[in-house]
Design a protein around this motif. Sequence first.
Motif, PDB file in Angstrom:
ATOM      1  N   MET A  46       0.843  -1.196   0.000  1.00  0.00           N
ATOM      2  CA  MET A  46       0.000   0.000   0.000  1.00  0.00           C
ATOM      3  C   MET A  46       0.878   1.246   0.000  1.00  0.00           C
ATOM      4  O   MET A  46       1.825   1.350   0.762  1.00  0.00           O
ATOM      5  CB  MET A  46      -0.909   0.004   1.248  1.00  0.00           C
ATOM      6  N   VAL A  47       0.596   2.186  -0.896  1.00  0.00           N
ATOM      7  CA  VAL A  47       1.342   3.435  -1.001  1.00  0.00           C
ATOM      8  C   VAL A  47       0.833   4.420   0.032  1.00  0.00           C
ATOM      9  O   VAL A  47      -0.372   4.593   0.210  1.00  0.00           O
ATOM     10  CB  VAL A  47       1.190   4.027  -2.417  1.00  0.00           C
ATOM     11  N   SER A  48       1.753   5.062   0.749  1.00  0.00           N
ATOM     12  CA  SER A  48       1.350   6.064   1.721  1.00  0.00           C
ATOM     13  C   SER A  48       0.806   7.291   1.000  1.00  0.00           C
ATOM     14  O   SER A  48       1.044   7.506  -0.179  1.00  0.00           O
ATOM     15  CB  SER A  48       2.553   6.459   2.581  1.00  0.00           C
ATOM     16  N   ALA A  49       0.054   8.113   1.724  1.00  0.00           N
ATOM     17  CA  ALA A  49      -0.486   9.343   1.153  1.00  0.00           C
ATOM     18  C   ALA A  49       0.647  10.358   1.040  1.00  0.00           C
ATOM     19  O   ALA A  49       1.016  11.009   2.008  1.00  0.00           O
ATOM     20  CB  ALA A  49      -1.610   9.872   2.026  1.00  0.00           C
ATOM     21  N   VAL A  50       1.210  10.462  -0.131  1.00  0.00           N
ATOM     22  CA  VAL A  50       2.357  11.333  -0.351  1.00  0.00           C
ATOM     23  C   VAL A  50       1.916  12.520  -1.198  1.00  0.00           C
ATOM     24  O   VAL A  50       1.129  12.373  -2.132  1.00  0.00           O
ATOM     25  CB  VAL A  50       3.514  10.557  -1.023  1.00  0.00           C
ATOM     26  N   GLN A  51       2.411  13.697  -0.861  1.00  0.00           N
ATOM     27  CA  GLN A  51       2.083  14.904  -1.616  1.00  0.00           C
ATOM     28  C   GLN A  51       2.822  14.872  -2.963  1.00  0.00           C
ATOM     29  O   GLN A  51       4.034  14.689  -3.011  1.00  0.00           O
ATOM     30  CB  GLN A  51       2.478  16.139  -0.797  1.00  0.00           C
ATOM     31  N   ARG A  52       2.080  15.085  -4.029  1.00  0.00           N
ATOM     32  CA  ARG A  52       2.627  15.003  -5.388  1.00  0.00           C
ATOM     33  C   ARG A  52       2.797  16.420  -5.932  1.00  0.00           C
ATOM     34  O   ARG A  52       1.815  17.150  -6.073  1.00  0.00           O
ATOM     35  CB  ARG A  52       1.683  14.193  -6.272  1.00  0.00           C
ATOM     36  N   ILE A  53       4.038  16.780  -6.260  1.00  0.00           N
ATOM     37  CA  ILE A  53       4.369  18.167  -6.586  1.00  0.00           C
ATOM     38  C   ILE A  53       4.914  18.262  -8.007  1.00  0.00           C
ATOM     39  O   ILE A  53       5.872  17.567  -8.366  1.00  0.00           O
ATOM     40  CB  ILE A  53       5.401  18.729  -5.590  1.00  0.00           C
ATOM     41  N   ALA A  54       4.338  19.146  -8.810  1.00  0.00           N
ATOM     42  CA  ALA A  54       4.776  19.372 -10.181  1.00  0.00           C
ATOM     43  C   ALA A  54       5.920  20.385 -10.179  1.00  0.00           C
ATOM     44  O   ALA A  54       5.717  21.567  -9.912  1.00  0.00           O
ATOM     45  CB  ALA A  54       3.623  19.877 -11.040  1.00  0.00           C
ATOM     46  N   HIS A  55       7.129  19.903 -10.469  1.00  0.00           N
ATOM     47  CA  HIS A  55       8.336  20.731 -10.410  1.00  0.00           C
ATOM     48  C   HIS A  55       8.347  21.763 -11.531  1.00  0.00           C
ATOM     49  O   HIS A  55       8.326  21.419 -12.706  1.00  0.00           O
ATOM     50  CB  HIS A  55       9.558  19.812 -10.529  1.00  0.00           C
ATOM     51  N   ARG A  56       8.349  23.038 -11.139  1.00  0.00           N
ATOM     52  CA  ARG A  56       8.269  24.149 -12.097  1.00  0.00           C
ATOM     53  C   ARG A  56       7.042  24.005 -13.000  1.00  0.00           C
ATOM     54  O   ARG A  56       7.045  24.436 -14.158  1.00  0.00           O
ATOM     55  CB  ARG A  56       9.547  24.277 -12.919  1.00  0.00           C
ATOM     56  N   GLY A  57       6.011  23.365 -12.469  1.00  0.00           N
ATOM     57  CA  GLY A  57       4.794  23.121 -13.231  1.00  0.00           C
ATOM     58  C   GLY A  57       4.849  21.876 -14.089  1.00  0.00           C
ATOM     59  O   GLY A  57       3.865  21.516 -14.737  1.00  0.00           O
ATOM     60  N   GLY A  58       5.991  21.191 -14.098  1.00  0.00           N
ATOM     61  CA  GLY A  58       6.178  20.006 -14.951  1.00  0.00           C
ATOM     62  C   GLY A  58       7.114  20.348 -16.094  1.00  0.00           C
ATOM     63  O   GLY A  58       6.715  20.453 -17.263  1.00  0.00           O
ATOM     64  N   ALA A  59       8.400  20.511 -15.769  1.00  0.00           N
ATOM     65  CA  ALA A  59       9.368  21.100 -16.700  1.00  0.00           C
ATOM     66  C   ALA A  59       9.627  20.262 -17.943  1.00  0.00           C
ATOM     67  O   ALA A  59      10.137  20.784 -18.938  1.00  0.00           O
ATOM     68  CB  ALA A  59      10.685  21.364 -15.970  1.00  0.00           C
ATOM     69  N   ARG A  60       9.311  18.974 -17.915  1.00  0.00           N
ATOM     70  CA  ARG A  60       9.502  18.144 -19.109  1.00  0.00           C
ATOM     71  C   ARG A  60       8.269  18.118 -20.002  1.00  0.00           C
ATOM     72  O   ARG A  60       8.340  17.640 -21.132  1.00  0.00           O
ATOM     73  CB  ARG A  60       9.879  16.714 -18.720  1.00  0.00           C
ATOM     74  N   LEU A  61       7.165  18.623 -19.476  1.00  0.00           N
ATOM     75  CA  LEU A  61       5.910  18.549 -20.226  1.00  0.00           C
ATOM     76  C   LEU A  61       5.506  19.876 -20.841  1.00  0.00           C
ATOM     77  O   LEU A  61       4.704  19.912 -21.784  1.00  0.00           O
ATOM     78  CB  LEU A  61       4.776  18.065 -19.306  1.00  0.00           C
ATOM     79  N   ALA A  62       6.031  20.985 -20.312  1.00  0.00           N
ATOM     80  CA  ALA A  62       5.666  22.324 -20.787  1.00  0.00           C
ATOM     81  C   ALA A  62       6.795  23.278 -20.404  1.00  0.00           C
ATOM     82  O   ALA A  62       7.619  22.954 -19.543  1.00  0.00           O
ATOM     83  CB  ALA A  62       4.345  22.769 -20.162  1.00  0.00           C
ATOM     84  N   PRO A  63       6.854  24.447 -21.029  1.00  0.00           N
ATOM     85  CA  PRO A  63       7.906  25.405 -20.673  1.00  0.00           C
ATOM     86  C   PRO A  63       7.864  25.729 -19.179  1.00  0.00           C
ATOM     87  O   PRO A  63       6.845  26.170 -18.659  1.00  0.00           O
ATOM     88  CB  PRO A  63       7.574  26.633 -21.531  1.00  0.00           C
ATOM     89  N   GLU A  64       8.979  25.500 -18.502  1.00  0.00           N
ATOM     90  CA  GLU A  64       8.988  25.554 -17.038  1.00  0.00           C
ATOM     91  C   GLU A  64       8.639  26.931 -16.492  1.00  0.00           C
ATOM     92  O   GLU A  64       8.962  27.961 -17.080  1.00  0.00           O
ATOM     93  CB  GLU A  64      10.361  25.129 -16.523  1.00  0.00           C
ATOM     94  N   ASN A  65       7.948  26.912 -15.364  1.00  0.00           N
ATOM     95  CA  ASN A  65       7.609  28.138 -14.635  1.00  0.00           C
ATOM     96  C   ASN A  65       6.771  29.108 -15.456  1.00  0.00           C
ATOM     97  O   ASN A  65       6.848  30.334 -15.256  1.00  0.00           O
ATOM     98  CB  ASN A  65       8.884  28.841 -14.147  1.00  0.00           C
ATOM     99  N   THR A  66       5.963  28.593 -16.379  1.00  0.00           N
ATOM    100  CA  THR A  66       5.053  29.439 -17.152  1.00  0.00           C
ATOM    101  C   THR A  66       3.611  29.129 -16.763  1.00  0.00           C
ATOM    102  O   THR A  66       3.309  28.057 -16.220  1.00  0.00           O
ATOM    103  CB  THR A  66       5.214  29.221 -18.668  1.00  0.00           C
ATOM    104  N   LEU A  67       2.721  30.059 -17.086  1.00  0.00           N
ATOM    105  CA  LEU A  67       1.305  29.817 -16.802  1.00  0.00           C
ATOM    106  C   LEU A  67       0.799  28.622 -17.587  1.00  0.00           C
ATOM    107  O   LEU A  67      -0.069  27.878 -17.111  1.00  0.00           O
ATOM    108  CB  LEU A  67       0.487  31.070 -17.126  1.00  0.00           C
ATOM    109  N   ALA A  68       1.356  28.385 -18.776  1.00  0.00           N
ATOM    110  CA  ALA A  68       0.960  27.205 -19.563  1.00  0.00           C
ATOM    111  C   ALA A  68       1.296  25.928 -18.806  1.00  0.00           C
ATOM    112  O   ALA A  68       0.499  24.979 -18.770  1.00  0.00           O
ATOM    113  CB  ALA A  68       1.648  27.221 -20.922  1.00  0.00           C
ATOM    114  N   ALA A  69       2.472  25.890 -18.188  1.00  0.00           N
ATOM    115  CA  ALA A  69       2.862  24.707 -17.418  1.00  0.00           C
ATOM    116  C   ALA A  69       1.960  24.533 -16.211  1.00  0.00           C
ATOM    117  O   ALA A  69       1.517  23.417 -15.903  1.00  0.00           O
ATOM    118  CB  ALA A  69       4.320  24.839 -16.964  1.00  0.00           C
ATOM    119  N   PHE A  70       1.655  25.606 -15.512  1.00  0.00           N
ATOM    120  CA  PHE A  70       0.826  25.498 -14.313  1.00  0.00           C
ATOM    121  C   PHE A  70      -0.588  25.044 -14.667  1.00  0.00           C
ATOM    122  O   PHE A  70      -1.167  24.194 -13.989  1.00  0.00           O
ATOM    123  CB  PHE A  70       0.785  26.837 -13.574  1.00  0.00           C
ATOM    124  N   ARG A  71      -1.132  25.595 -15.732  1.00  0.00           N
ATOM    125  CA  ARG A  71      -2.496  25.194 -16.132  1.00  0.00           C
ATOM    126  C   ARG A  71      -2.528  23.743 -16.566  1.00  0.00           C
ATOM    127  O   ARG A  71      -3.480  23.010 -16.262  1.00  0.00           O
ATOM    128  CB  ARG A  71      -2.987  26.116 -17.251  1.00  0.00           C
TER     129      ARG A  71
END
Length: 258
Positions: free
Chosen positions: A1-26
């Motif tokens: 069983m996986v513990s309840a761990v906080q999942r955090i998108a680093h810079r909004g998800g730097a590999r998926l969208a331009p980091e630290n942009t509103l596009a990444a956060f959205r």
Amino acid sequence: MVSAVQRIAHRGGARLAPENTLAAFRQALALPVDAIELDVQMSRDGHLIVFHDATVERLTDGRGNILDLDFAYLRSLNAAAHFPGGWSEPQRIPTLREALEVVRGRRLVWIEIKPSRRGSVYGRYPGIGEAVVSELRQCDMLDQAVIISFDWYLLPEIKRLAPGIQTGAIVSEDIWDPQAGQALDTLLEQVRELGCDWLDLEEALFLPELPALIHSYGLKLGIWTVNSAERLLSLAEGGVDALTSDQPDLFAVLSLDR
């Protein structure tokens, strides 16, 4: 069983969208995340901006050090200019207020307050702690934020300004090297004396015995930056409290047991 761990998108998800942009956060808000992590610095004329590097060349179509650049110039740059594979639309460097308004009421926000840097010389932007706390207060988000920094001695000031806010000391291999015989107890005592709630540890430093020891000091343990599904699952099962990833879509492997 996986513990309840906080999942955090680093810079909004730097590999998926331009980091630290509103596009990444959205984009991250549509993924299985609990928090958005972002970096805050200050323009030469005193505006809080969301940006990671001390210089703008790696990420934008501009040139120069943040210390030397006014807000108007920074806002003229395309923060998606060098995103691998390209990005459909230019992205401005956001203000902290703009980022907070995207996240407010939807997720937590982890704010890394960056030091200024010119070459190998580090400093602190004047009044940056007060300015960040003021923005959070105006957005009514003091209870939805964690302030983290490599500038550990800024963190007690943040607590003084907002006693209920959560803070965390970032620890990298440059700060603590267990292979060199540096005592973890000394590190943890120092972090606790700074009034921190979190120890945010570089992934390479993780040891299986760390969660229990860190918890015994009344601290919570976050790990950065974890970019494989297998490692995310292993660390979650190991008892860490938060995981930060450039690929927040991978957090789906943790969602089944939440």
